[in-house]
Design a protein around this motif. Structure first.
Motif, PDB file in Angstrom:
ATOM      1  N   ALA A 233       0.730  -0.886   0.070  1.00 56.70           N
ATOM      2  CA  ALA A 233      -0.199   0.595  -0.305  1.00 56.70           C
ATOM      3  C   ALA A 233       0.674   1.421   0.296  1.00 56.70           C
ATOM      4  O   ALA A 233       0.174   2.429  -0.619  1.00 56.70           O
ATOM      5  N   GLU A 236       1.726   1.838  -3.534  1.00 60.94           N
ATOM      6  CA  GLU A 236       0.998   2.273  -4.209  1.00 60.94           C
ATOM      7  C   GLU A 236       0.423   3.717  -4.166  1.00 60.94           C
ATOM      8  O   GLU A 236       0.366   3.984  -5.020  1.00 60.94           O
ATOM      9  N   GLU A 240       1.198   5.319  -6.659  1.00 55.59           N
ATOM     10  CA  GLU A 240      -0.197   5.775  -8.481  1.00 55.59           C
ATOM     11  C   GLU A 240      -0.257   4.975  -9.390  1.00 55.59           C
ATOM     12  O   GLU A 240      -1.740   4.534  -9.720  1.00 55.59           O
ATOM     13  N   HIS A 241       0.092   3.424  -8.147  1.00 48.38           N
ATOM     14  CA  HIS A 241      -0.433   2.119  -9.313  1.00 48.38           C
ATOM     15  C   HIS A 241      -0.866   1.583  -8.334  1.00 48.38           C
ATOM     16  O   HIS A 241      -0.264   1.370  -7.374  1.00 48.38           O
ATOM     17  N   GLN A 242      -1.557   0.529  -8.972  1.00 46.11           N
ATOM     18  CA  GLN A 242      -1.498  -0.817  -8.220  1.00 46.11           C
ATOM     19  C   GLN A 242      -0.959  -2.205  -8.045  1.00 46.11           C
ATOM     20  O   GLN A 242      -0.514  -1.985  -9.328  1.00 46.11           O
TER      21      GLN A 242
END
Length: 296
Positions: A233, A236, A240-242
């Motif tokens: 998390a 992420e 700003e990427h999952q």
């Protein structure tokens, strides 16, 4: 000023240890195979030796009259190598600091590991070199040999996974790159809790323990823990990427942090002796942001 010998010292936290000792005013010699260049210039002395080879070690140290205040051993992985050190440095060193590992502990239903959970003073010693043991058992055997056979004071430092910008294993980098690229990461245990230590913090502790009276095994970890889910998390949020998390059987890119059960350290022994490790919430996110910036 102390006279310090460091086996290793050309990369990662070993390199940082050299810098810490130099800043402390110590006279530093590094002993390596001579295959890795360093940037220390004329601030240190250098010895070329194969730490795992008895003849090489004897050729360099057997007839040496040098007495070391502290020897740091970053590259001992078996009882055979521990025996070489015990034989050669008897009467020649004030204190020996052996970098062991969290891996001496079993991964079981007891996640919090205290030093007493592995007792090197009673563990049966077996003979053999690196090839005779797994990494974990090699470290247990080396600890046992030092604990039961050394004629000089030994501290056995047990770090967990060490993280830093210059980590040559790039275990944290692996997760950062996979998330940035949208590539799958094999993780089966997202809620596993792990402890880590920063490379600079570990180097500082090693430098500190060299002049401290504490001997025997000592855990060397951040005092807090983090789940893999939380770790992902943070990456992420900064990228700003999952994360594309999949079952480890579905990809060759399994996370090096994919432990089946939680394992972390009690660091009260170090704290009672006067050293407080930096908590993860102080340095892990800034480290991740640096890695993200370097990859973008």
């Amino acid at each position: 000023m102390s006279k310090v010998l460091i086996f290793g010292g050309t990369r990662f936290f070993g390199k940082r240890l050299v810098e810490k000792c130099l800043a402390n005013g110590d006279e530093v010699t590094i002993a390596t195979r001579g295959k890795q260049r360093d940037d220390f210039g004329n601030r240190i002395e250098r010895i070329t030796v194969d730490r795992a080879n008895q003849l090489s070690m004897e050729t360099v140290f057997a007839k040496s009259l040098t007495k070391w205040d502290v020897i740091y051993d970053q590259v001992c992985f078996s009882p055979y190598e521990a025996q070489i050190a015990c034989d050669l440095f008897a009467g020649q060193v004030g204190k020996y600091v052996f970098t062991s590992s969290l891996s001496v502990y079993d991964i079981d239903d007891q996640p919090l590991k205290c030093e007493k959970d592995f007792d090197p003073f009673s563990y049966p010693i077996r003979s053999g070199g690196q090839e005779a043991f797994s990494y974990s058992e090699g470290k247990r055997q080396a600890e046992a040999f030092f604990a039961q056979k050394a004629s000089f004071p030994v501290t056995m430092v047990r770090p967990p996974i060490v993280l830093g910008e210059d980590d040559y294993t790039e275990r944290l980098h692996f997760h950062v790159r996979k998330i940035l690229k949208g590539e799958p990461i094999g993780i089966d245990y997202l809620n596993t809790k792990l402890s880590f230590v920063g490379s600079d913090d570990l180097a500082q502790f090693l430098c500190w323990i060299g002049t401290n009276d504490l001997t025997g095994p000592v855990n060397s970890s951040a005092p807090d823990q983090i789940t893999l889910n939380h770790l992902l998390a943070i990456i992420e949020g900064g990228s700003e990427h999952q994360a594309a998390v999949v079952d480890s059987k579905e990809t060759e890119a399994e996370s090096p942090f994919n432990f089946p059960k939680s394992i972390y350290q009690d660091v009260s022994v170090a704290e009672a002796s006067g050293y407080c490790f930096q908590p993860l919430n102080r340095w892990l996110a800034p480290l991740i942001h640096k890695l993200l910036a370097a990859e973008k």
